[in-house]
Motif scaffolding. Structure first.
Motif, mmCIF file in Angstrom:
data_model
loop_
_atom_site.group_PDB
_atom_site.id
_atom_site.type_symbol
_atom_site.label_atom_id
_atom_site.label_comp_id
_atom_site.label_asym_id
_atom_site.label_seq_id
_atom_site.Cartn_x
_atom_site.Cartn_y
_atom_site.Cartn_z
ATOM 1 N N LEU A 19 0.831 -1.199 0.000
ATOM 2 C CA LEU A 19 0.000 0.000 0.000
ATOM 3 C C LEU A 19 0.869 1.254 0.000
ATOM 4 O O LEU A 19 1.948 1.299 0.615
ATOM 5 N N VAL A 23 -2.396 5.882 2.699
ATOM 6 C CA VAL A 23 -3.632 5.575 1.961
ATOM 7 C C VAL A 23 -4.427 4.517 2.737
ATOM 8 O O VAL A 23 -3.851 3.519 3.219
ATOM 9 N N SER A 26 -8.634 0.620 1.165
ATOM 10 C CA SER A 26 -9.949 0.408 0.538
ATOM 11 C C SER A 26 -9.874 -0.607 -0.589
ATOM 12 O O SER A 26 -10.913 -1.076 -1.073
ATOM 13 N N CYS A 27 -8.680 -0.897 -1.017
ATOM 14 C CA CYS A 27 -8.476 -1.878 -2.087
ATOM 15 C C CYS A 27 -7.540 -2.962 -1.568
ATOM 16 O O CYS A 27 -6.570 -2.669 -0.858
ATOM 17 N N SER A 37 -3.283 -7.240 2.021
ATOM 18 C CA SER A 37 -2.958 -5.854 1.623
ATOM 19 C C SER A 37 -1.534 -5.726 1.104
ATOM 20 O O SER A 37 -1.108 -4.647 0.693
ATOM 21 N N LYS A 58 -4.128 3.823 -7.455
ATOM 22 C CA LYS A 58 -4.345 4.838 -6.425
ATOM 23 C C LYS A 58 -3.949 4.342 -5.036
ATOM 24 O O LYS A 58 -3.764 5.143 -4.122
ATOM 25 N N TYR A 59 -3.803 3.025 -4.887
ATOM 26 C CA TYR A 59 -3.603 2.470 -3.543
ATOM 27 C C TYR A 59 -2.281 1.723 -3.385
ATOM 28 O O TYR A 59 -1.775 1.636 -2.265
#
Length: 812
Positions: A19, A23, A26-27, A37, A58-59
């Protein structure tokens, strides 16, 4: 979409997906039915996975690290590839960790368009960047961060290296852009090669910048420059460490130089106008263990074509100047720093000592040259100091505030010339402009000429901006207290021609009462706009300013204020505006801050305008602005008629008094005079007939015979006891003055008139049409005179005394 990453065990490559810092998760990453993760794929593993969101970039970020061991086995030299392929579109970092012996050297060779070093924290335009770290034993040194499209073609390092390539998620790049080669030991920390083909400018930094360069290390920059080009080196930011042994220095190896290597300190002016390639090395020292300090360097190398006039020198003779400095600099200095990519202009004191900024000191003769295509980008700023300690020695001297010819002969435009005038507390400064005079700028209107003056009065406690002034106005003189700074600023190239007409002068004068006094001497029919200093921030508390306005002859001035009030409220004291004409009995007009300012009014004589400030309350300020216009004097028809009527009345009164006196003389008994036949009886007053002067004629010897003498026999016959002696005329033989006898003053004559009425003295003689008599008043001690004074009045007997008495009567 699913992704499969397969790593060969021999490749010694690891892939990590994690990650992004900061952040929220969320993903997630899904491997079969497992959600996680973070994903770490080791050599020899094959992993298929998917993301739980449609925008994983974005993640998540990705790191791909390849370890290369050149110590225990052969190194895979050659091009470096981006491996593995078909990775997810994430922001990713490729890391090549190469371990090598310190006895060997590694070379990173970059393909065109090469690299450009950037400062820490700076980003590349395409977000693709390289970071190079050198590893010596357990220490890691950051050689620098680089973008694509530059001049750095190779980096040679001692020992191992950690090379990083940062790519954005949408980058189409498929090659690393460099290769690794084995080289012999370079015996220094690193060598950075930079190829400069055409006109260019590059910026380079020492390793670990802005942190310290390693202790007692040596590194080299190699600059490959065509022999037809000229290179110059400029240090922009550097600091020195605290050395116990050796000395930090910069060494240059310049082909063809007779003194290789040329050694410079970091604070020296570095070599310029170097023809062709050269090397530059930075040498550290043994630092103090308790307080090591930091050695760091940021510098610029500029390459340009040789100028056509590089061998043309300009003589700048400042040998006769005192307390003056002249700085030649680029436009916008010092507030604006030109971009490294902008074309550069160099000023050279000698062929190898050039800089973008050159300061010349007074008392020296310089021969300078320019390496610049466009000299219009250069400017001159000069400063001169004038001081006075003893007024007795300074007050008779007049200083010319004009730009020296040595500066005006240069092909560079003057930007600003500053005079700093220093005076003790009891000595003040007077600025004059006898011929051009000055005009205060009170609006956005530009000056008629190409330059203007800004005048500032300063003390350690406060600064008073007197104003901006243009040549060609009405202000002839300004007297100021405290130290003064006068700045001449030019607006265009026209100053070269207009500089011959400068007439600003200054002198030291005794102490003045006000903070500042203006003398305004306008041309006829001029309009003068004036404002108080420190506009628009207001006069400082308790400051007094005066204007002395000279009204031209046959002119009348009209004074008016731009506002009806001062616009200030006082916390302590009072603010005043005083107006007074410089004539006898003139009324002084005084207005306080809480009163309306005077309406426009006419001033017929020279006059003063004074404003004195109080301590204003917060957020109020005294800003005074007024105007003065001039016009020819107009004589009013009513005044003319009144004067004529007044003269007529006076004439009528005079005629009436004359007629009355003549009538009274006819009624009164005449006084009796005894005629002397031995003297001239011709009427005096006409020089052509009365030829004798007063010394040689006896016209003055007639005397009034008292009534008591003539009629004494009658008194004797009466019962009166007085028996006056009857006498005949006796000539007066006493001294005679050169001036005729003057009648008594008006006040004395009035007293005589009153006493003659009360005591019953005989009436005066009546005028006759036959002979003119001159009568002399006989008083004790009256006829004493010096006999030789006022030669021009000798013989002046043109007006008989009787006529004088008649005229005196008219006056009465």
């Amino acid at each position: 979409a699913s992704f499969t990453i397969s790593l060969h065990k021999a490749d010694n490559t690891t892939v990590m997906i994690k990650l992004r810092p900061g952040v929220s998760p969320s993903c997630q990453i899904r491997i079969k039915s497992v959600i996680r993760s973070e994903l770490n794929i080791k050599p020899g593993e094959n992993v298929t996975f998917t993301f739980t969101c449609s925008t994983p970039e974005k993640y998540f970020i990705m790191e791909i690290q390849k370890n290369i061991d050149c110590v225990s086995g052969p190194c895979p030299f050659g091009d470096v590839h981006l491996y593995p392929l078909r990775l997810p579109h994430l922001n990713r970092t490729y890391i090549w960790d190469v371990k090598a012996s310190t006895k060997a050297g590694l070379e990173l060779k970059f393909s065109a368009p090469w690299l450009r070093q950037i400062e820490p924290g700076e980003t590349c335009p395409d977000f693709i960047s390289y970071n190079i770290n050198s590893c010596i034993d357990k220490a890691t040194v950051n050689i620098g961060t680089f973008c694509r499209n530059g001049s750095v073609s190779r980096v040679k390092l001692l020992g191992g290296v950690v090379m990083s390539l940062h790519l954005p998620w949408n980058s189409p790049l498929t090659t690393s852009g460099f290769n690794i080669a084995n080289r012999a030991s370079i015996k220094r920390l690193c060598i950075i090669e930079s190829v400069l083909k055409g006109e260019s400018s590059i910026t380079l930094m020492s390793p670990n910048y802005p942190l310290g360069f390693p202790e007692d290390e040596l590194m080299t920059w190699q600059f490959v420059v065509p022999s037809s080009m000229r290179a110059s080196v400029f240090f922009h930011n550097y600091s020195l460490s605290n050395c116990e042994r050796k000395e930090e220095r910069v060494e240059y190896y310049i082909p063809g130089s007779l003194s290789n290597p040329e050694v410079f300190k970091l604070g020296d002016s570095q070599p310029a106008n170097i023809a062709g390639s050269f090397n530059m090395s930075l040498q550290g020292c043994d630092q103090d263990a308790q307080n090591p300090g930091i050695l760091r360097l940021l510098f610029q190398v500029i390459v340009q074509h040789p100028q056509l006039d590089e061998n043309v020198t300009h003589l700048v003779d400042l040998s006769k100047e005192r307390n003056m400095t002249v700085t030649i600099h680029f436009e916008g200095w010092p507030g604006h720093i030109p971009l490294m990519s902008e074309p550069i202009c160099l000023i050279c004191k000698d062929p190898r000592t050039c800089d973008r900024i050159l300061t010349l000191a007074s008392g020296t003769v310089y021969r300078i040259s320019f390496l610049c295509k466009d000299l219009s980008r250069l400017r001159i700023t000069a400063e001169k100091g004038i001081s006075c300690v003893d007024l007795w020695r300074c007050q008779r001297k007049i200083y010319s505030l004009s730009v020296p010819k040595a500066i005006m002969q240069l092909p560079i435009r003057l930007h600003k010339f500053v005079w700093k005038l220093l005076a003790p507390d009891l000595i003040n400064i007077e600025i004059t402009s006898p011929s051009l005079k000055l005009r205060q700028r009170v609006s956005e209107q530009k000056c008629n000429m190409s330059y203007s003056y800004t005048i500032v009065s300063a003390t350690p406690q406060r600064e008073l901006n007197v104003g901006e002034f243009c040549p060609g106005g009405s202000i002839e003189k300004i007297q100021m207290r405290n130290n003064i700074t006068i700045s001449l600023k030019t607006s265009d190239k026209g100053f070269i021609n207009e500089s011959h007409h400068q007439d600003l002068k200054m002198s030291f004068v005794p102490h003045i009462k006000d903070e500042c006094t203006f003398t305004v001497s306008p041309n006829p029919k001029a309009k003068v706009n004036l404002r108080a200093p420190n506009w628009p921030y207001g006069l400082p508390p308790y400051v007094s300013i005066s204007w002395y306005i000279v009204v031209p002859s046959k002119q009348v001035a009209r004074l008016g204020f731009s506002k009806d009030r001062m616009g200030i409220a006082c916390e302590t004291g009072r603010a005043y505006v005083n107006i007074k004409e410089e004539t006898l009995g003139a009324e002084e007009i005084v207005r306080r801050e809480d009163e309306l300012l005077p309406d426009p009014r006419s001033m017929y004589h020279n006059f003063w305008v004074n404003v004195s400030n109080c301590k204003p309350v917060e957020r109020t300020q005294l800003n005074l602005q007024f105007w003065v216009t001039f016009a020819d004097k107009q004589i009013d028809l009513g005044i003319i008629l009144a004067v004529v009527a007044g003269v007529g009345v006076l004439v009528a009164i005079g005629l009436t008094v004359c007629c009355v006196k003549k009538k009274k003389k006819k009624i009164q008994n005449p006084m009796v005079g005894v005629y002397n036949a031995n003297v001239n009886t011709q009427m005096p007053g006409k020089k052509g007939l009365f030829t004798k002067r007063r010394q040689n004629n006896e016209s003055h010897v007639y005397a009034v015979i008292d009534d008591a003498v003539v009629y004494g026999h009658l008194l004797k016959e009466s019962n009166g006891s007085i028996a006056p002696e009857v006498d005949v005329y006796r000539p007066f033989d006493g001294p005679i003055g050169s001036l005729p006898p003057s009648p008594p003053p008006f006040s004395f004559r009035k007293d005589i008139k009153c006493s003659s009425n009360t005591e019953g003295e005989p009436p005066p003689l009546t005028d006759t049409d036959h002979d003119t008599y001159t009568f002399a008043h006989q008083k004790s001690g009256q006829l004493e005179d010096n006999g030789d004074a006022n030669e021009k009045d000798k013989g002046d007997s043109s007006v008989p005394l009787l006529e004088n008495k008649e005229q005196d009567g008219l006056v009465e």
